[in-house]
Motif scaffolding. Structure first.
Motif, PDB file in Angstrom:
ATOM      1  N   LYS A  45      15.557  34.555  -9.854  1.00 24.81           N
ATOM      2  CA  LYS A  45      16.681  33.697  -9.450  1.00 24.81           C
ATOM      3  C   LYS A  45      16.428  32.241  -9.835  1.00 24.81           C
ATOM      4  O   LYS A  45      17.369  31.470 -10.036  1.00 24.81           O
ATOM      5  CB  LYS A  45      16.914  33.785  -7.938  1.00 24.81           C
ATOM      6  CG  LYS A  45      17.623  35.029  -7.461  1.00 24.81           C
ATOM      7  CD  LYS A  45      17.892  34.936  -5.967  1.00 24.81           C
ATOM      8  CE  LYS A  45      18.666  36.130  -5.454  1.00 24.81           C
ATOM      9  NZ  LYS A  45      18.943  36.036  -3.992  1.00 24.81           N
ATOM     10  N   PHE A  46      15.166  31.868  -9.884  1.00 26.03           N
ATOM     11  CA  PHE A  46      14.785  30.480 -10.173  1.00 26.03           C
ATOM     12  C   PHE A  46      14.115  30.386 -11.549  1.00 26.03           C
ATOM     13  O   PHE A  46      13.217  29.582 -11.762  1.00 26.03           O
ATOM     14  CB  PHE A  46      13.836  29.964  -9.095  1.00 26.03           C
ATOM     15  CG  PHE A  46      14.397  30.029  -7.706  1.00 26.03           C
ATOM     16  CD1 PHE A  46      15.198  29.006  -7.206  1.00 26.03           C
ATOM     17  CD2 PHE A  46      14.119  31.127  -6.887  1.00 26.03           C
ATOM     18  CE1 PHE A  46      15.709  29.071  -5.925  1.00 26.03           C
ATOM     19  CE2 PHE A  46      14.634  31.193  -5.594  1.00 26.03           C
ATOM     20  CZ  PHE A  46      15.442  30.156  -5.113  1.00 26.03           C
ATOM     21  N   GLN A  49      12.246  27.267 -13.711  1.00 22.07           N
ATOM     22  CA  GLN A  49      12.357  26.034 -12.937  1.00 22.07           C
ATOM     23  C   GLN A  49      10.995  25.447 -12.566  1.00 22.07           C
ATOM     24  O   GLN A  49      10.925  24.395 -11.937  1.00 22.07           O
ATOM     25  CB  GLN A  49      13.197  26.267 -11.677  1.00 22.07           C
ATOM     26  CG  GLN A  49      14.654  26.593 -11.967  1.00 22.07           C
ATOM     27  CD  GLN A  49      15.516  26.636 -10.722  1.00 22.07           C
ATOM     28  OE1 GLN A  49      15.283  25.900  -9.760  1.00 22.07           O
ATOM     29  NE2 GLN A  49      16.529  27.495 -10.729  1.00 22.07           N
ATOM     30  N   LEU A  51       8.810  26.419 -10.377  1.00 16.90           N
ATOM     31  CA  LEU A  51       8.573  26.394  -8.930  1.00 16.90           C
ATOM     32  C   LEU A  51       7.320  27.204  -8.579  1.00 16.90           C
ATOM     33  O   LEU A  51       6.775  27.929  -9.406  1.00 16.90           O
ATOM     34  CB  LEU A  51       9.785  26.950  -8.183  1.00 16.90           C
ATOM     35  CG  LEU A  51      11.097  26.209  -8.419  1.00 16.90           C
ATOM     36  CD1 LEU A  51      12.227  26.884  -7.668  1.00 16.90           C
ATOM     37  CD2 LEU A  51      10.980  24.741  -8.025  1.00 16.90           C
ATOM     38  N   ASN A  92       7.887  30.429 -13.681  1.00 13.72           N
ATOM     39  CA  ASN A  92       7.448  29.874 -12.406  1.00 13.72           C
ATOM     40  C   ASN A  92       5.985  30.248 -12.176  1.00 13.72           C
ATOM     41  O   ASN A  92       5.450  31.134 -12.846  1.00 13.72           O
ATOM     42  CB  ASN A  92       8.313  30.389 -11.250  1.00 13.72           C
ATOM     43  CG  ASN A  92       9.749  29.912 -11.350  1.00 13.72           C
ATOM     44  OD1 ASN A  92      10.032  28.729 -11.264  1.00 13.72           O
ATOM     45  ND2 ASN A  92      10.671  30.857 -11.550  1.00 13.72           N
ATOM     46  N   ALA A 114       8.731  28.453  -3.020  1.00  9.96           N
ATOM     47  CA  ALA A 114      10.127  28.859  -3.208  1.00  9.96           C
ATOM     48  C   ALA A 114      10.381  30.249  -2.618  1.00  9.96           C
ATOM     49  O   ALA A 114      11.535  30.649  -2.489  1.00  9.96           O
ATOM     50  CB  ALA A 114      10.489  28.841  -4.691  1.00  9.96           C
ATOM     51  N   TYR A 138      11.783  25.464   0.151  1.00  8.42           N
ATOM     52  CA  TYR A 138      12.709  25.247  -0.960  1.00  8.42           C
ATOM     53  C   TYR A 138      14.021  25.974  -0.675  1.00  8.42           C
ATOM     54  O   TYR A 138      14.018  27.088  -0.156  1.00  8.42           O
ATOM     55  CB  TYR A 138      12.092  25.759  -2.267  1.00  8.42           C
ATOM     56  CG  TYR A 138      12.795  25.263  -3.497  1.00  8.42           C
ATOM     57  CD1 TYR A 138      12.497  24.019  -4.048  1.00  8.42           C
ATOM     58  CD2 TYR A 138      13.781  26.030  -4.114  1.00  8.42           C
ATOM     59  CE1 TYR A 138      13.148  23.555  -5.182  1.00  8.42           C
ATOM     60  CE2 TYR A 138      14.439  25.578  -5.246  1.00  8.42           C
ATOM     61  CZ  TYR A 138      14.118  24.339  -5.770  1.00  8.42           C
ATOM     62  OH  TYR A 138      14.780  23.883  -6.890  1.00  8.42           O
TER      63      TYR A 138
END
Length: 217
Positions: A45-46, A49, A51, A92, A114, A138
């Motif tokens: 989903k991230f 990014q 994270l 990530n 996250a 997060y």
């Protein structure tokens, strides 16, 4: 690919998206695999990014055996941890922490996560679990936990499993727990299941290891 119980968990994640999702119950029932799959979906989903994500386990060896080996099978590639016990997944950073000792929580102090996956949660120290949860601040962060049955007074059961269905003031599902029995893993060989049932002592061991019930020793 998934059993009926695993699909229930996956559907809950997709539709209700609880902040804390727990799978407890019998050994070899499929709870760790489905949460590993969901954890990867959460990381995705991230995507890209940069994270930080947390995997917590009793030891680094158990994290490799219980989670990372399945991650490799799902992703179809080998994962090598760096010197900080971290690995890059979907752009990530996923950090692996052993959390069984009383001072384990110090390892994630100051960490911003996250999401976190806490494997064998009842084998982790309570302060580590609470610290890991508090560190996942997060937006959109989620907590995943799996565990075998333990004493009914264990903090994982009292603080989280027993609060399944709890919602926040805005209606968001906060905690959802699923219980697995050995029979929920429909991919297991029938001969294996019969052998396990017949070789498991009756009483507490059968209730815990076969039916996934939480009982006092």
């Amino acid at each position: 690919m998934f059993s009926k119980k695993q699909l229930e968990v996956l559907q809950c994640y997709a539709q209700e998206n609880p902040k804390i999702l727990i799978c407890s119950g019998a050994k070899r029932s499929g709870k760790t695999f489905i949460l590993t799959y969901i954890f990867l979906a959460q990381i995705a989903k991230f995507k890209n990014q940069g994270l930080s994500f947390i995997i917590g386990g009793s030891t680094q060896a158990s994290i490799r055996r219980n989670i990372l080996d399945d991650v490799e099978k799902i992703l179809g590639k080998e994962l090598k941890l760096d010197k900080t016990n971290a690995v890059d997944i979907f752009g990530n950073k996923v950090y692996c922490f052993d959390g069984a000792n009383a001072d384990s929580w110090k390892k994630i102090r100051g960490f911003t996560g996250a999401s976190a996956y806490l494997n064998e949660a009842t084998a982790l120290h309570d302060t580590f679990i609470k610290e890991a949860i508090s560190r996942c601040s997060y937006p959109g962060a989620r907590i995943l936990m799996d565990t075998n049955p333990e004493n009914p007074m264990h903090t994982v059961k009292k603080d989280y499993i027993d609060k399944s269905g709890q919602r926040l003031s805005n209606g968001q599902l906060n905690i959802k727990a699923f219980n697995f029995s050995l029979f929920d893993n429909t991919f297991l060989n029938k001969e294996y299941i019969e052998s396990i049932i017949k070789s498991t002592p009756s009483g507490m061991f059968t209730d815990r290891d076969i039916y996934g019930k939480t009982l006092a020793a």
